[in-house]
Write a protein that holds these residues in place. Structure first.
Motif, short mmCIF file in Angstrom:
data_model
loop_
_atom_site.label_atom_id
_atom_site.label_comp_id
_atom_site.label_asym_id
_atom_site.label_seq_id
_atom_site.Cartn_x
_atom_site.Cartn_y
_atom_site.Cartn_z
N UNK A 96 55.12 57.26 32.80
CA UNK A 96 54.64 57.93 34.02
C UNK A 96 55.52 57.55 35.21
N UNK A 97 55.47 58.38 36.25
CA UNK A 97 56.20 58.06 37.47
C UNK A 97 55.66 56.77 38.08
N UNK A 115 52.65 62.19 45.43
CA UNK A 115 52.89 60.76 45.18
C UNK A 115 53.84 60.19 46.22
N UNK A 116 54.83 60.98 46.64
CA UNK A 116 55.77 60.52 47.66
C UNK A 116 55.05 60.21 48.97
N UNK A 117 54.02 60.98 49.26
CA UNK A 117 53.27 60.79 50.50
C UNK A 117 52.16 59.75 50.38
N UNK A 118 51.67 59.55 49.15
CA UNK A 118 50.54 58.65 48.94
C UNK A 118 50.76 57.86 47.65
N UNK A 119 51.08 56.57 47.78
CA UNK A 119 51.41 55.75 46.61
C UNK A 119 50.24 55.57 45.66
N UNK A 120 49.04 55.84 46.13
CA UNK A 120 47.88 55.71 45.24
C UNK A 120 47.68 56.94 44.38
#
Length: 250
Positions: free
Chosen positions: A81-82, A141-146
């Protein structure tokens, strides 16, 4: 990623045939009905101790490629996964950088779907993810690491991308070292690790003494000049491994 990472022996560990050769990995306790993932089409079971064996093709030597891939896996990890690396960069597989949503969309990400077969039975199957959905997941995901995307690459896909990364790195190394192809396999593994880890441009510009030593075959000096700052030597033996590999003529 989840899975057994401390041992590669015992119940649940088996050899699996993949397009890249036999991989010894964990697929659950089949004797008790567990299914788990497999080393080829699955997306779990490959841990720190898993050895990946890649056969020789017309494009590369399997022994060297296996050494390079396993060495990179040791230091970069193996994630289907990323994830975000220590610099906050979105990454997948064996340290494969995804600099843009388009780069992510170019990879064959899958999503697990549960198919109801009736009578209380269900089966998990992998389905392809559209380029648009991959880009959307990447951007979120780039904007929100969660917001870790719930999509994955199969083990085969991760290995395939790592092979490509090694080949690209070797092309760059040949431009720096005229004798590269005659170097020992251990020394090539060390150079691939450095080229992959810091990039060929930085290897060229930031390590002039190292490069000069490699080109004149002065391996003790090359080993001494190979140290990379920014690595936690107390937790990661990457610098030591590279140092020792450069001194090896095997």
């Amino acid at each position: 990623m989840s899975g057994v990472e401390t041992s590669n022996q015992g119940t649940g560990w088996n050899d699996h045939d993949t397009p890249y050769g036999t991989i010894h990995s964990y697929d659950g306790d089949n004797s008790s009905g567990g299914t788990g993932g497999n080393a080829g089409n699955g997306h779990d079971g490959i841990g720190d101790s898993t050895k990946i064996d890649i056969p020789t093709t017309k494009e590369y030597n399997g022994v060297l490629m296996s050494m390079c891939v396993n060495n990179l896996k040791k230091h970069e990890g193996f994630k289907n996964k990323m994830y975000k690396d220590t610099g906050g960069n979105i990454t997948v597989g064996v340290g494969h950088l995804l600099a843009t949503a388009e780069m992510a969309a170019a990879l064959p990400f899958k999503k697990t779907a549960t198919i109801n077969q009736g009578h209380g039975n269900a089966e998990d199957v992998d389905k392809s993810v559209s380029a648009g959905d991959i880009k959307a997941a990447f951007n979120k995901y780039a904007a929100d690491s969660s917001a870790i995307p719930n999509i994955h690459l199969t083990n085969d896909a991760v290995i395939s991308e790592c092979i490509k990364d090694v080949q690209i790195t070797e092309t760059g190394l040949r431009s720096l070292y005229t004798g590269y192809d005659a170097f020992s396999n251990d020394r090539k593994v060390a150079l691939v690790d450095m080229g992959f880890n810091i990039g060929i441009p930085k290897l060229k510009s930031n390590f002039p003494n190292f490069n000069a030593a490699v080109n004149r075959g002065d391996w003790p000096t090359a080993a001494a000049e190979s140290h990379r700052t920014g690595l936690d030597d107390s937790r990661n033996p990457r610098n030591k491994d590279t140092h020792d590999q450069l001194l090896s003529d095997k």
